[in-house]
Scaffold this active site. Structure first.
Site, short mmCIF file in Angstrom:
data_model
loop_
_atom_site.label_atom_id
_atom_site.label_comp_id
_atom_site.label_asym_id
_atom_site.label_seq_id
_atom_site.Cartn_x
_atom_site.Cartn_y
_atom_site.Cartn_z
N ASP A 36 -9.91 11.68 9.14
CA ASP A 36 -9.60 11.28 7.77
C ASP A 36 -10.19 9.90 7.50
O ASP A 36 -9.56 9.03 6.88
CB ASP A 36 -8.09 11.27 7.54
CG ASP A 36 -7.73 11.15 6.06
OD1 ASP A 36 -8.59 11.47 5.21
OD2 ASP A 36 -6.59 10.73 5.75
N ALA A 43 3.09 7.91 3.33
CA ALA A 43 3.77 6.70 3.77
C ALA A 43 3.60 5.59 2.74
O ALA A 43 2.72 5.63 1.87
CB ALA A 43 3.24 6.24 5.12
N ALA A 44 4.46 4.59 2.88
CA ALA A 44 4.34 3.35 2.11
C ALA A 44 4.32 2.19 3.09
O ALA A 44 4.98 2.24 4.14
CB ALA A 44 5.50 3.21 1.12
N VAL A 45 3.57 1.15 2.77
CA VAL A 45 3.41 0.00 3.66
C VAL A 45 3.94 -1.24 2.96
O VAL A 45 3.63 -1.49 1.78
CB VAL A 45 1.93 -0.20 4.05
CG1 VAL A 45 1.80 -1.37 5.02
CG2 VAL A 45 1.37 1.07 4.67
N GLY A 76 0.83 -1.20 0.00
CA GLY A 76 0.00 0.00 0.00
C GLY A 76 0.86 1.25 0.00
O GLY A 76 2.02 1.23 0.41
N LYS A 77 0.25 2.33 -0.49
CA LYS A 77 0.95 3.62 -0.52
C LYS A 77 -0.08 4.73 -0.41
O LYS A 77 -1.12 4.69 -1.07
CB LYS A 77 1.75 3.77 -1.82
CG LYS A 77 2.53 5.08 -1.93
CD LYS A 77 3.39 5.09 -3.18
CE LYS A 77 2.54 5.22 -4.43
NZ LYS A 77 1.96 6.57 -4.59
N GLY A 78 0.20 5.70 0.46
CA GLY A 78 -0.69 6.83 0.63
C GLY A 78 0.02 8.13 0.34
O GLY A 78 1.05 8.17 -0.34
N LYS A 131 13.18 -14.55 27.68
CA LYS A 131 12.19 -13.83 26.90
C LYS A 131 12.51 -13.92 25.42
O LYS A 131 13.66 -13.83 25.02
CB LYS A 131 12.15 -12.36 27.33
CG LYS A 131 11.68 -12.17 28.76
CD LYS A 131 11.60 -10.69 29.09
CE LYS A 131 11.10 -10.49 30.51
NZ LYS A 131 11.04 -9.06 30.87
#
Length: 575
Positions: free
Chosen positions: A349, A155-157, A150-152, A173
């Site tokens: 938004d 930002a890019a995902v 995705g890209k807005g 841990k």
């Protein structure tokens, strides 16, 4: 309660209140004089509880003590000026009124107590995120990054996975973010996925850094709104002391986990890498070391979240959900918006591109609200933003701005109230969910600045009447006439699971309401994480509803439903 009993009880109560009023009137005057004489500080007025009267008296709601005081005052004035049949009628009416209202109040007190008990039970059941946050994973090198998903505009995902780490001893841990072992397999249409969720269960969002500098502190301050849905361990401990100023110089809020709000599990700064598609998709925001003509800084903010198959828009482009699924999807958006509003956050938004989607074991869509870069989340805001200059940012996507936001003009003392703005956006997105075009996108032509409610296009006839009513109410221009996200969600809950028998607010209706709430609570507790039909999404929705029970909000929702059904019945009769 019989009429005879009500009359006798009312007369008795009226007589006793009258006697108390006559006996105490002199004492009240003396006490007031003493208080005025010895008062040191300002007087403190206690808030009287509001009486829950039927909806047809909603404009005359007042406390029982206030009503009694008004009638006493009127009766005393008439009494001292001379007795008459009218005076006796006033006191008789007062006695009858007290008797009848007292019974109504007793019924409402019992229902309110039931709501509080149910709320207390379900508020203890905290939502557990599907990803278990552990002790490490604060470096970009801890993750394998795949393709872009995705890209807005900021930002890019990318799909991602934690690097393999050999199993540790039970007392040590784990060092990475891993999927919970008992996490159910996500079912999804293959056409909606751009990656293998088993291979890449995580998603990394890389923010574009233009003008925020390259220091970690400057980056976190500039992009602090993105951290609103971050978990308690998202930032490394030494970073938590940084004052995340945001745009207005105050610490932004952090919202608690909710099934319909995205959860950020890790947040860290790192050097911008050359990721797949970067040179083709967003060359201008790359740093100069990667693109000589790029405007970006060397470091930026990375957010680690769960990977979801698609956005709501992508899903609706290839699939038409059933009416029931559409109602559940709309209800999830309202529950998510209500959760944000309760914690003082306005998304600002909200659109189908900013809603992610996955599927439970029955194939029912589960929606989560994401992308908080435009949100209003200041710790001292209370969802109200001073708007004294045009430089104040009102939010993103002007097509889906609520009328009270888009029409606001800057000036001294002007404040924009966002408490119902996101709920209005849900009403617009509902058109997309039920297979129609969003009426506020340019292709359709309505403008939130100037549209009239009668211009709203009709929804498909297959959409249930109660759901159509909720959508029309959410898209009202005046916020004062628009239900809150909580009230709208309650309307859908009652419509989906309560039936038409609950749309009544008399004594019998209140008893049915209490019985239904207890029945719903028992069903949800017995079924656990699955709803009545084995549906996990429905179970989450019902738990959210029961954990936020409020009698006044529920009565308001019932009043809206009753009004809508009466209007529908009148239209049928006139036709």
């Amino acid at each position: 309660m019989s009429v005879k009993h009500a009359i006798s009880r009312g007369l008795e109560l009226g007589r006793s209140v009258l006697q108390l009023g006559l006996l105490k009137s002199g004492g009240r005057v003396a006490a007031k004089l003493r208080a005025d004489r010895f008062r040191v500080g300002p007087s403190v007025r206690t808030v009287q509880p509001q009486a829950f009267l039927p909806s047809r008296y909603r404009y005359y709601r007042t406390s029982l003590r206030g009503l009694a005081a008004q009638l006493q005052s009127a009766g005393f004035r008439r009494g001292f000026t001379g007795g008459s049949p009218r005076n006796r009628a006033v006191f008789l009416a007062f006695g009858l009124g007290v008797g009848l209202i007292e019974q109504q109040l007793e019924d409402d007190r019992k229902t309110a107590a039931t709501c509080e008990e149910i709320q207390a039970v379900f508020r203890k059941k905290k939502f557990q995120s599907p990803l278990k946050s552990l002790s490490s994973g604060y470096k970009l090198e801890d993750y394998i990054i795949g393709n872009q998903v995705g890209k807005g505009s900021n930002a890019a995902v990318y799909e991602a996975a934690a690097k393999f780490v050999p199993p540790k001893q039970t007392d040590s841990k784990s060092s990475l973010v891993e999927l919970r072992e008992d996490e159910e397999e996500v079912q999804k249409p293959r056409s909606l996925t751009c990656c293998s969720l088993k291979k890449f269960p995580l998603a990394i969002k890389m923010l574009w850094n233009i003008g925020a500098g390259s220091s970690s502190e400057a980056i976190l301050k500039s992009m602090s709104q993105e951290l609103v849905p971050a978990g308690p361990l998202a930032l490394k401990q030494e970073k938590e002391h940084i004052t995340l100023n945001g745009d207005f110089g105050v610490l932004p809020r952090r919202v608690s986990a909710h099934p319909n709000v995205i959860r950020v599990h890790r947040a860290f700064t790192a050097d911008v890498p050359l990721l797949p598609g970067a040179q083709e998709e967003y060359p201008d925001v790359l740093p100069a070391r990667l693109n000589p003509f790029g405007l970006g800084n060397n470091r930026t903010l990375f957010l680690v979240m769960k990977n979801y198959p698609c956005t709501l828009r992508q899903y609706l482009d290839v699939t038409s959900p059933s009416c029931r699924q559409g109602s559940l999807m709309m209800l999830q958006l309202l529950e998510g918006v209500d959760h944000l509003c309760r914690q003082g956050v306005a998304h600002r938004d909200l659109k189908s591109d900013n809603v992610l989607l996955e599927f439970d074991s029955d194939g029912c869509p589960r929606l989560v609200i994401t992308d908080f870069g435009c949100c209003l989340a200041q710790s001292d805001s209370c969802l109200q933003l001073p708007y004294n200059t045009t430089w104040v940012y009102k939010g993103g996507n002007s097509s889906l701005m609520a009328p009270e936001v888009i029409t606001a003009l800057p000036g001294h003392g002007v404040v924009i109230d966002y408490s119902k703005a996101d709920a209005w956006a849900v009403g617009a997105i509902a058109y997309e969910i039920f297979g129609d075009h969003n009426p506020f996108y340019r292709a359709v032509g309505l403008d939130s600045r100037s549209y009239q409610e009668k211009q709203l296009p009709p929804l498909p006839s297959t959409v249930p009447a109660d759901v159509q009513l909720v959508i029309r109410l959410l898209l009202r221009r005046k916020p004062s006439q628009r239900p809150s996200a909580r009230v709208a969600a309650n309307m859908l809950h009652v419509s989906l699971w309560g039936g038409k028998a609950l749309a009544s607010q008399d004594s019998a209706g209140m008893k049915k309401l209490a019985d239904w709430l207890l029945c719903q609570s028992a069903v949800v507790l017995l079924k656990g994480c699955r709803g009545p039909s084995g549906n996990r999404v429905e179970a989450e929705l019902q738990q959210s509803f029961l954990s936020n029970l409020d009698l006044e909000d529920l009565r308001t929702a019932l009043g809206f439903l009753l009004y809508g059904r009466e209007q529908q019945h009148a239209c049928i009769l006139s036709a």
